[in-house]
Design a protein around this motif. Structure first.
Motif, mmCIF file in Angstrom:
data_model
loop_
_atom_site.group_PDB
_atom_site.id
_atom_site.type_symbol
_atom_site.label_atom_id
_atom_site.label_comp_id
_atom_site.label_asym_id
_atom_site.label_seq_id
_atom_site.Cartn_x
_atom_site.Cartn_y
_atom_site.Cartn_z
ATOM 1 N N PRO A 231 37.063 60.009 54.603
ATOM 2 C CA PRO A 231 35.861 59.172 54.698
ATOM 3 C C PRO A 231 35.541 58.404 53.421
ATOM 4 O O PRO A 231 34.699 57.504 53.446
ATOM 5 C CB PRO A 231 34.756 60.186 55.004
ATOM 6 N N ASN A 232 36.195 58.753 52.316
ATOM 7 C CA ASN A 232 35.920 58.142 51.018
ATOM 8 C C ASN A 232 37.204 57.561 50.439
ATOM 9 O O ASN A 232 38.290 58.149 50.604
ATOM 10 C CB ASN A 232 35.342 59.177 50.053
ATOM 11 N N VAL A 233 37.068 56.439 49.726
ATOM 12 C CA VAL A 233 38.249 55.744 49.204
ATOM 13 C C VAL A 233 37.973 55.237 47.790
ATOM 14 O O VAL A 233 36.943 54.599 47.534
ATOM 15 C CB VAL A 233 38.631 54.551 50.107
ATOM 16 N N PHE A 234 38.902 55.516 46.889
ATOM 17 C CA PHE A 234 38.870 54.981 45.524
ATOM 18 C C PHE A 234 39.748 53.735 45.490
ATOM 19 O O PHE A 234 40.952 53.804 45.743
ATOM 20 C CB PHE A 234 39.388 56.039 44.553
ATOM 21 N N ILE A 235 39.156 52.572 45.210
ATOM 22 C CA ILE A 235 39.911 51.337 45.019
ATOM 23 C C ILE A 235 40.399 51.335 43.572
ATOM 24 O O ILE A 235 39.612 51.191 42.639
ATOM 25 C CB ILE A 235 39.027 50.100 45.308
ATOM 26 N N VAL A 236 41.706 51.512 43.368
ATOM 27 C CA VAL A 236 42.233 51.853 42.043
ATOM 28 C C VAL A 236 42.518 50.642 41.159
ATOM 29 O O VAL A 236 43.021 50.805 40.047
ATOM 30 C CB VAL A 236 43.526 52.693 42.159
ATOM 31 N N ASP A 237 42.220 49.436 41.595
ATOM 32 C CA ASP A 237 42.506 48.232 40.815
ATOM 33 C C ASP A 237 41.971 48.389 39.390
ATOM 34 O O ASP A 237 40.874 48.917 39.180
ATOM 35 C CB ASP A 237 41.857 47.014 41.458
ATOM 36 N N ARG A 258 35.576 46.992 61.814
ATOM 37 C CA ARG A 258 34.559 48.036 61.878
ATOM 38 C C ARG A 258 35.021 49.334 61.207
ATOM 39 O O ARG A 258 34.811 50.442 61.714
ATOM 40 C CB ARG A 258 34.160 48.319 63.341
ATOM 41 N N ILE A 259 35.647 49.167 60.044
ATOM 42 C CA ILE A 259 36.068 50.326 59.251
ATOM 43 C C ILE A 259 34.886 50.748 58.398
ATOM 44 O O ILE A 259 34.304 49.942 57.666
ATOM 45 C CB ILE A 259 37.275 49.969 58.368
ATOM 46 N N ARG A 260 34.554 52.002 58.462
ATOM 47 C CA ARG A 260 33.403 52.500 57.702
ATOM 48 C C ARG A 260 33.846 53.612 56.772
ATOM 49 O O ARG A 260 34.270 54.685 57.215
ATOM 50 C CB ARG A 260 32.320 53.006 58.650
ATOM 51 N N LYS A 261 33.784 53.337 55.489
ATOM 52 C CA LYS A 261 34.110 54.318 54.462
ATOM 53 C C LYS A 261 33.042 54.232 53.368
ATOM 54 O O LYS A 261 32.217 53.321 53.341
ATOM 55 C CB LYS A 261 35.470 54.012 53.818
ATOM 56 N N GLN A 262 33.100 55.183 52.437
ATOM 57 C CA GLN A 262 32.373 55.070 51.179
ATOM 58 C C GLN A 262 33.398 54.805 50.079
ATOM 59 O O GLN A 262 34.469 55.411 50.067
ATOM 60 C CB GLN A 262 31.582 56.345 50.877
ATOM 61 N N TYR A 263 33.045 53.891 49.152
ATOM 62 C CA TYR A 263 34.016 53.421 48.179
ATOM 63 C C TYR A 263 33.567 53.685 46.745
ATOM 64 O O TYR A 263 32.379 53.637 46.423
ATOM 65 C CB TYR A 263 34.248 51.909 48.339
ATOM 66 N N TYR A 264 34.570 53.930 45.912
ATOM 67 C CA TYR A 264 34.414 54.002 44.449
ATOM 68 C C TYR A 264 35.332 52.945 43.870
ATOM 69 O O TYR A 264 36.491 52.809 44.303
ATOM 70 C CB TYR A 264 34.812 55.392 43.946
ATOM 71 N N GLY A 286 29.749 49.926 52.385
ATOM 72 C CA GLY A 286 29.908 51.323 52.005
ATOM 73 C C GLY A 286 30.195 51.572 50.543
ATOM 74 O O GLY A 286 30.447 52.727 50.154
ATOM 75 N N LEU A 287 30.179 50.521 49.703
ATOM 76 C CA LEU A 287 30.375 50.751 48.270
ATOM 77 C C LEU A 287 29.276 51.673 47.760
ATOM 78 O O LEU A 287 28.095 51.374 47.870
ATOM 79 C CB LEU A 287 30.353 49.422 47.502
ATOM 80 N N PHE A 288 29.700 52.794 47.184
ATOM 81 C CA PHE A 288 28.754 53.836 46.780
ATOM 82 C C PHE A 288 28.715 54.013 45.276
ATOM 83 O O PHE A 288 27.654 54.112 44.668
ATOM 84 C CB PHE A 288 29.153 55.156 47.449
ATOM 85 N N TYR A 289 29.901 54.038 44.672
ATOM 86 C CA TYR A 289 30.028 54.436 43.273
ATOM 87 C C TYR A 289 30.713 53.312 42.502
ATOM 88 O O TYR A 289 31.765 52.814 42.913
ATOM 89 C CB TYR A 289 30.883 55.694 43.190
ATOM 90 N N LEU A 290 30.132 52.907 41.382
ATOM 91 C CA LEU A 290 30.664 51.827 40.567
ATOM 92 C C LEU A 290 30.839 52.324 39.132
ATOM 93 O O LEU A 290 29.905 52.861 38.544
ATOM 94 C CB LEU A 290 29.698 50.642 40.592
ATOM 95 N N PHE A 291 32.045 52.143 38.596
ATOM 96 C CA PHE A 291 32.314 52.508 37.205
ATOM 97 C C PHE A 291 32.402 51.239 36.379
ATOM 98 O O PHE A 291 33.176 50.324 36.694
ATOM 99 C CB PHE A 291 33.614 53.299 37.085
ATOM 100 N N LEU A 292 31.610 51.168 35.308
ATOM 101 C CA LEU A 292 31.609 50.021 34.408
ATOM 102 C C LEU A 292 32.036 50.466 33.010
ATOM 103 O O LEU A 292 31.467 51.410 32.457
ATOM 104 C CB LEU A 292 30.212 49.396 34.329
ATOM 105 N N GLY A 293 33.030 49.780 32.470
ATOM 106 C CA GLY A 293 33.508 50.128 31.127
ATOM 107 C C GLY A 293 32.649 49.475 30.054
ATOM 108 O O GLY A 293 33.031 48.457 29.470
ATOM 109 N N ILE A 294 31.482 50.048 29.794
ATOM 110 C CA ILE A 294 30.598 49.508 28.752
ATOM 111 C C ILE A 294 31.266 49.627 27.383
ATOM 112 O O ILE A 294 31.255 48.708 26.573
ATOM 113 C CB ILE A 294 29.247 50.261 28.760
#
Length: 494
Positions: A231-237, A258-264, A286-294
Motif C-alpha cells: 500500500p506504500n511506495v518510496f519514489i527513489v529518484d 485509479r491506483i491508490r497508494k501512499q508515497y514517500y 496519496g503523497l504522504f511523506y516528503l524529504f527535503l535536503g535542507i
C-alpha cells in the motif's frame, strides 16, 4: 547459468528508520533473467549469513554477484567472497561486485579480496551484467565497458538507454513485508527518473551518472506501479519531479487507472517552490511523506555545500510543504568542527519546527568532490565508519564528547517523532499496520537509545581495522576534472 545476487547487511541508520527494497538489484536481476539465466536474490537486510551459505550449498550458483551501494558494507562483502572461494575451492563460483560505492573503489576492492573477487562492475548494472556472465573465462572480460579485473579495465561504463527496460524482478524478493520507511509499513520502491543535474560538493549521485538526467515513460512507470501490491511506495529518484510535465503525466495516468497508494519521495526545496501545483496534485493522489535536503541553517554553509539555494528559499519550501499538509523530514549536516554552542543552536531551532529533523555527519566519500578537495586530514579510513553517522574528520570537541552532543541533538527527533509522541501522531496508521501483521514501525519506535548511543559510536573507532581505503589522490589541477569525478562520461555533444 545459476546466478545468486546478494544485497549486504543493514547499516546503523537502517536499524532504526527504514529497510528498503533492493530496487537496483531487482532491475539487474531482471536483465540477467532476460538473458536466459536462472536467478535468485538474497537480501541480507532480512536474511542471515546462514541463509547465504544455505543458498551456496543448495542452489550451487555458478556466479555470485554482490551489490555494494555503501562503503560500510565493503568488509562484509570481501569476507564473504573470500570464504565463498575457500569453501568451494573445487567448484568455486565466479564472484563479481557492483553498485554505487563499488564503482568508485573498484581497484582497491579487488586488492582487498586478493583474488576472491573476479571482477568489479562499475556503473549501471543492467547493461553490462549479462555481458559479464557471457564472458566468464574469456579474456574479453577485461575489455567490457565498466569492467575492472586484476588484469585490466575496460572503457567507461555505458548508460542504460531506456529506463523502461528491465522493470524490477520483484518476484525474486522474499519476505517483502519486512520493507518499510517510517510509518509507511510495508513499503515498496519505484523509480521514475535517474540522475541529478546539480553538483553538491558532498554528493556522489551526479558524479556517478556524469551529471546526466533521464526519465522513464509515464506509461511504463505506472505499469510498474500497478504491479506493486504494497500500500506504500518510496519514489527513489535522487530529486523527484524536477520536470513538472513528466510528474504531471505520471500523475494523470495514476489517476486514470485509479491506483491508490501512499508515497514517500525526496526532492529539493527549489524544485518544490517551482512546482507547487504538481506536489499538490500528488498530495491528492496519496503523497504522504516528503524529504527535503535542507543540509544547513545558514547561507555560508549552503554555499560551501554548493546547494545553489538560499536559507530563505529553504524556509519558504518548508512553509509550502506545511500548507500542503505533508509530513516533512529534513536533514542537517553536522560538521566535525561544531562545538557545544553550535549543537545547542541547531537543537533550539529543531525544537521550533514541526518537521522531523535528522542529522548526518559531514563525510568525504570517494566519488564526491569533497573527497578530493577536503583539506582536513582523515582520522580514519575504516570503511565501516563511512556511514554518515561517524566522524572521520578531526573533531573540534574530543571525539566522545562530539558523539554525546550529536546524539543529544539527534534525540530531538526521538522526543518529537518517536516513542509515545509518534503513537499519538500516527497511532491510526501504526495500529492499521499492526492489524495487517506489520510491526516494523512499532518495533523501531523505542530502539533509538540502543542504535544512537555515544558509547557505541565511540567504541566503533577502537575496533581493529581489517580493510582500509586508499587516501585521496592528489588533484591533477586546481579543481577535479570530469575524468577524476565521473563514472559515466557524458557523450560528446555534436
Amino acid at each position: 547459468m545459476r546466478v545468486l545476487l546478494v544485497h549486504p547487511s543493514p547499516l546503523m541508520y537502517s536499524e532504526l528508520y527504514l529497510r528498503l527494497e533492493p530496487l537496483g538489484l531487482e532491475r539487474v536481476a531482471a536483465a540477467i533473467e532476460a538473458a536466459g539465466h536462472e536467478v535468485r536474490l538474497l537480501d541480507l537486510q532480512i536474511f542471515k549469513h546462514a541463509d547465504y551459505w544455505r543458498q551456496i550449498e543448495t542452489f550451487a550458483p555458478q556466479a555470485v554477484g554482490f551489490s555494494v551501494n555503501y562503503l560500510a558494507n565493503v568488509p562484509e562483502v570481501v569476507d564473504l567472497a573470500k570464504e565463498t572461494k575457500a569453501r568451494r575451492s573445487a567448484s568455486a563460483p565466479f564472484v563479481f561486485v557492483g553498485g554505487h560505492s563499488a564503482s568508485f573503489i573498484a581497484a582497491e576492492f579487488l586488492d582487498h579480496a586478493g583474488g576472491a573477487i573476479d571482477c568489479v562492475v562499475r556503473g549501471e548494472g543492467e547493461v553490462v551484467a549479462p555481458l559479464v556472465l557471457e564472458a566468464i573465462g574469456d579474456p574479453k572480460l577485461e575489455s567490457l565497458p565498466g569492467v575492472v579485473t586484476r588484469h585490466g579495465a575496460g572503457p567507461s561504463p555505458t548508460l542504460l538507454k531506456d529506463l523502461d527496460l528491465h522493470l524490477p524482478a520483484r518476484h525474486l524478493s522474499r519476505r517483502r513485508h519486512k520493507y518499510f520507511i517510517g510509518v509507511l509499513d510495508p513499503c515498496a520502491s519505484i523509480e521514475f527518473t535517474r540522475g541529478c543535474p546539480w553538483d553538491c560538493s558532498f554528493c556522489s549521485a551526479w558524479t556517478f551518472y556524469g551529471r546526466s538526467y533521464r526519465k522513464g515513460s509515464p506509461e511504463a512507470a505506472v505499469e510498474d506501479l500497478a504491479r506493486i501490491r504494497e500500500p506504500n511506495v518510496f519514489i527513489v529518484d535522487d530529486v523527484a519531479f524536477i520536470q513538472a510535465e513528466h510528474g504531471f503525466a505520471i500523475a494523470r495516468e495514476v489517476e486514470r487507472r485509479r491506483i491508490r497508494k501512499q508515497y514517500y519521495l525526496e526532492t529539493r526545496c527549489d524544485v518544490l517552490i517551482k512546482n507547487q501545483e504538481l506536489f499538490a496534485y500528488w498530495k491528492r493522489l496519496g503523497l504522504f511523506y516528503l524529504f527535503l535536503g535542507i543540509e544547513a541553517l545558514d547561507d555560508e554553509a549552503l554555499r560551501l555545500h554548493r546547494k545553489r539555494v538560499t536559507l530563505n528559499e529553504n524556509l519558504r519550501a518548508l512553509e509550502i510543504a506545511r500548507s500542503l499538509g505533508l509530513t516533512v523530514a529534513i536533514n542537517i549536516i553536522a560538521d566535525p568542527s561544531w562545538d557545544e554552542a553550535r549543537f545547542a543552536q541547531v537543537r533550539d531551532w529543531a525544537l521550533t519546527v514541526p518537521e522531523v529533523v535528522h542529522f548526518t555527519v559531514a563525510t568525504p566519500y570517494p566519488g564526491t568532490e569533497l573527497w578530493l578537495t577536503e583539506s582536513r586530514q582523515l582520522t580514519s579510513r575504516d570503511y565501516r565508519l563511512f556511514d554518515v553517522q561517524h566522524a572521520v574528520l578531526p573533531t573540534k570537541l574530543p571525539l566522545k564528547r562530539f558523539y554525546e552532543e550529536l546524539v543529544r541533538t539527534q534525540a530531538v527527533l526521538n522526543r518529537k517523532h518517536l516513542g509515545w509522541g509518534a503513537v499519538r501522531k500516527y497511532g491510526g496508521a501504526a495500529l492499521q499496520a499492526a492489524a495487517r501483521g506489520q510491526t516494523n514501525y512499532l518495533r523501531m519506535l523505542w530502539k533509538f537509545s540502543t542504535v544512537y548511543n555515544p558509547e557505541r559510536q565511540y567504541a566503533d573507532h577502537q575496533q581493529p581495522v581489517r580493510y582500509e581505503m586508499r587516501p585521496p589522490r592528489p588533484l591533477a589541477g586546481a579543481k577535479p576534472s570530469k575524468q577524476e569525478l565521473y563514472i559515466h562520461m557524458p557523450a560528446p555533444v555534436h
